[in-house]
Enzyme design. Structure first.
Site: not given
Ligand code: BES
Ligand code: MN
Ligand code: ZN
Length: 525
Positions: A299, A373
């Site tokens: 990230k 997931r």
């Molecule tokens: N933990 C994150 C989702 C999240 C984002 C929770 C902001 C709380 C606040 C999750 O693991 C994630 O990174 N999801 C990605 C998925 C994508 C790579 C398909 C996302 O939502 O960008």
């Molecule tokens: Mn994530």
């Protein structure tokens, strides 16, 4: 935690730092709410006009402090806004009272004791006010000052070494210690039960908030499992912890694949609460990523500062199972905490790797940041083996759900329309905003993989729904299942409101507890 009792005391005679009263927004200015009649009388019936002079309108969440009338043992009266006056013959919505009690408790930070003289028309009102006060009084200060108020094992450990603000400043910020609920019926069984329920659920919910707020260097999967083990022992809940060796032996490729990049190995925790009178069995599954850096698909800065909150689903499930045990609900509840830390390293899973999941399916990991997931898929497959009557998973799963629904509302996806509707209604009943979301089949082909059975990522558009379609494939045949994506409401980065603090909120705990209660009562299929 804040102590709370039902009291028969009169507002004037209560030895306290403040008396809380309700003020509604009438057509011609503020209106003193029921419960505060004696207080108003002591102001010669002029409380509403005094409040109006001070600029109060009775709007929701508004807080006005004024000197108590002469003869009162408490020095301050705090008027909290309740919003519109209820229609003729109607009473206050419990959620309005819950929020008002929360706002009042927050405004009383730094004081010791308060009497709450809000409208109490039935036991449900008493329970709502108790819940609002206990949740609103929450504070997380284990890492400030000398750490005397550390609340969880993880906090206590860290607090010993934490340095920062001095004792005085800490006392000024200490949460309201003591709440006396006035105007209820302390000897009435229903009132007592409602307040006892509120205390149990609020304590566990606040513990979930502590876990979420604990920094990730003090709460790795092992530490989380240790907190769960201690609580399970205390409340007679059976617990089984699978460590990384057991996970490897069992073939949990999803959980292992996410955790393998971290020096802190993953865990799968199974909490089993059973009742001899149970007719139904619920399985709750929580996403427990103790820190989500994104892994190799790292990230960017600006997106990882709050990612200690990525175990909020597991914290909610943990709190709900312990609550079910404390309340002695006549339903079996199994909680699964899928715990891992998602880190980049030389041993981390790469985009392009293929994992063999617990179910036997293979997954091509295209983005290591879609890790939730993967851990949930293993837990869903494992939980399905027990053939529960329903499975509910709770997860901070997608930024897309947050985009869709904002910071206060969770999305509900399910393989059963009636179950999705029930959960939506239950969430509404306990004061948790939520919304039903679809799972359009056409989004499935975006996850087709040339190499494996499925990829862990699909189309960007509708990302929260894509994630749901992925999870659905790991739910056992014929099992009713719902998925709560709490990415928005799990962690409050904005200002506190009602009974919701900054930081970890405990989102979904009260929905899960009520679902267990309703299932025990035979209200649901
Ligand atoms: N933990 C994150 C989702 C999240 C984002 C929770 C902001 C709380 C606040 C999750 O693991 C994630 O990174 N999801 C990605 C998925 C994508 C790579 C398909 C996302 O939502 O960008
Ligand atoms: Mn994530
Ligand atoms: Zn995540």
């Amino acid at each position: 935690m804040t102590a709370l009792t039902l009291s028969t005391a009169a507002a004037s005679g209560l030895r306290a730092d403040a008396i809380v009263v309700g003020v509604a927004k009438g057509a011609k200015g503020p209106v003193v709410a029921p419960g505060a009649e004696s207080v108003d009388k002591a102001y010669d019936g002029k409380l509403a006009s005094v409040l109006e002079t001070l600029g109060a309108s009775g709007g929701e969440g508004e807080v006005t402090k004024l000197p108590a009338p002469s003869g009162f043992k408490a020095p301050v009266v705090l008027a909290v806004g309740l919003g519109a006056v209820p229609e003729k013959d109607a009473t206050y919505d419990p959620e309005v009272l819950r929020r008002a009690a929360g706002a009042a408790a927050r405004a009383l930070t730094g004081t010791k004791k308060a009497g709450f003289a809000l409208p109490v028309e039935d036991a449900g009102h008493a329970g709502a006010i108790a819940e609002g006060a206990l949740l609103g009084a929450y504070s997380f200060d284990a890492y400030k000052g000398n750490g005397e108020t550390a609340t969880t094992d993880g906090n206590a450990k860290a607090a010993k070494t934490a340095k920062g603000k001095g004792k005085d400043e800490k006392a000024a910020k200490a949460p309201l210690a003591d709440v006396a609920l006035l105007g209820g019926k302390p000897r009435d069984k229903a009132y007592k039960a409602a307040v006892e329920r509120a205390i149990a659920v609020s304590e566990e919910l606040n513990r979930a908030r502590d876990l979420i707020n604990t920094p990730p260097n003090d709460l790795d999967p092992e530490a989380f499992a240790a907190v769960a083990t201690a609580a399970a022992k205390e409340h007679g809940v059976k617990i089984q912890v699978l460590d990384e060796k057991a996970l490897a032996k069992g073939g949990f490729g999803g959980i292992l694949g996410v955790g393998v990049g971290s020096d802190a190995p993953p865990r799968l925790v199974k909490l089993s609460y059973t009742s001899t009178k149970a007719k139904k069995h619920l399985a709750y599954i929580g996403k427990g990523i103790t820190y989500d850096s994104g892994g190799i698909s790292l990230k960017p800065a600006g997106h990882n500062e709050t990612m200690k909150c990525d175990m909020s689903g597991a914290a909610a499930v943990f709190a709900a199972v312990i609550s079910a045990a404390r309340l002695g609900l006549e339903v079996n509840v199994t909680g699964w905490l899928a715990l891992a830390e998602n880190m980049p390293s030389g041993s981390a899973t790469r985009p392009g790797d293929v994992l063999r999941m617990y179910s036997g399916k293979t997954v091509e990991v295209l983005n290591t940041d879609a890790e939730g997931r993967l851990v949930l898929a293993d837990a869903l497959a494992k939980a399905s083996e027990d053939k529960p009557d329903a499975i509910v998973d709770v997860a901070t799963l997608t930024g897309a759900m947050m985009m869709a629904l904002g910071g206060r509302t969770f999305g509900i996806l399910a393989n059963d329309d009636a179950f999705r509707t029930s959960i939506h209604e239950i969430a509404e009943e306990v004061g948790e905003p939520s919304w039903p979301m679809p799972m359009p089949e056409h989004l499935r082909k975006g996850m087709d993989s040339p190499t494996a059975d499925i990829a862990n990522m699909g189309e960007r558009m509708g990302g929260g729904l894509v994630a749901g379609l992925f999870l659905k494939e790991f739910v056992g045949e014929g099992i009713t299942w719902a998925h709560l994506d709490i990415a928005g409401p799990a962690y409050n980065e904005a200002a506190p409101f009602g009974y919701t603090p900054k930081g970890g909120t405990g989102s979904a705990v009260r929905t899960l507890v009520r679902l267990a209660e309703r299932t025990a009562a035979g209200d649901l299929g």
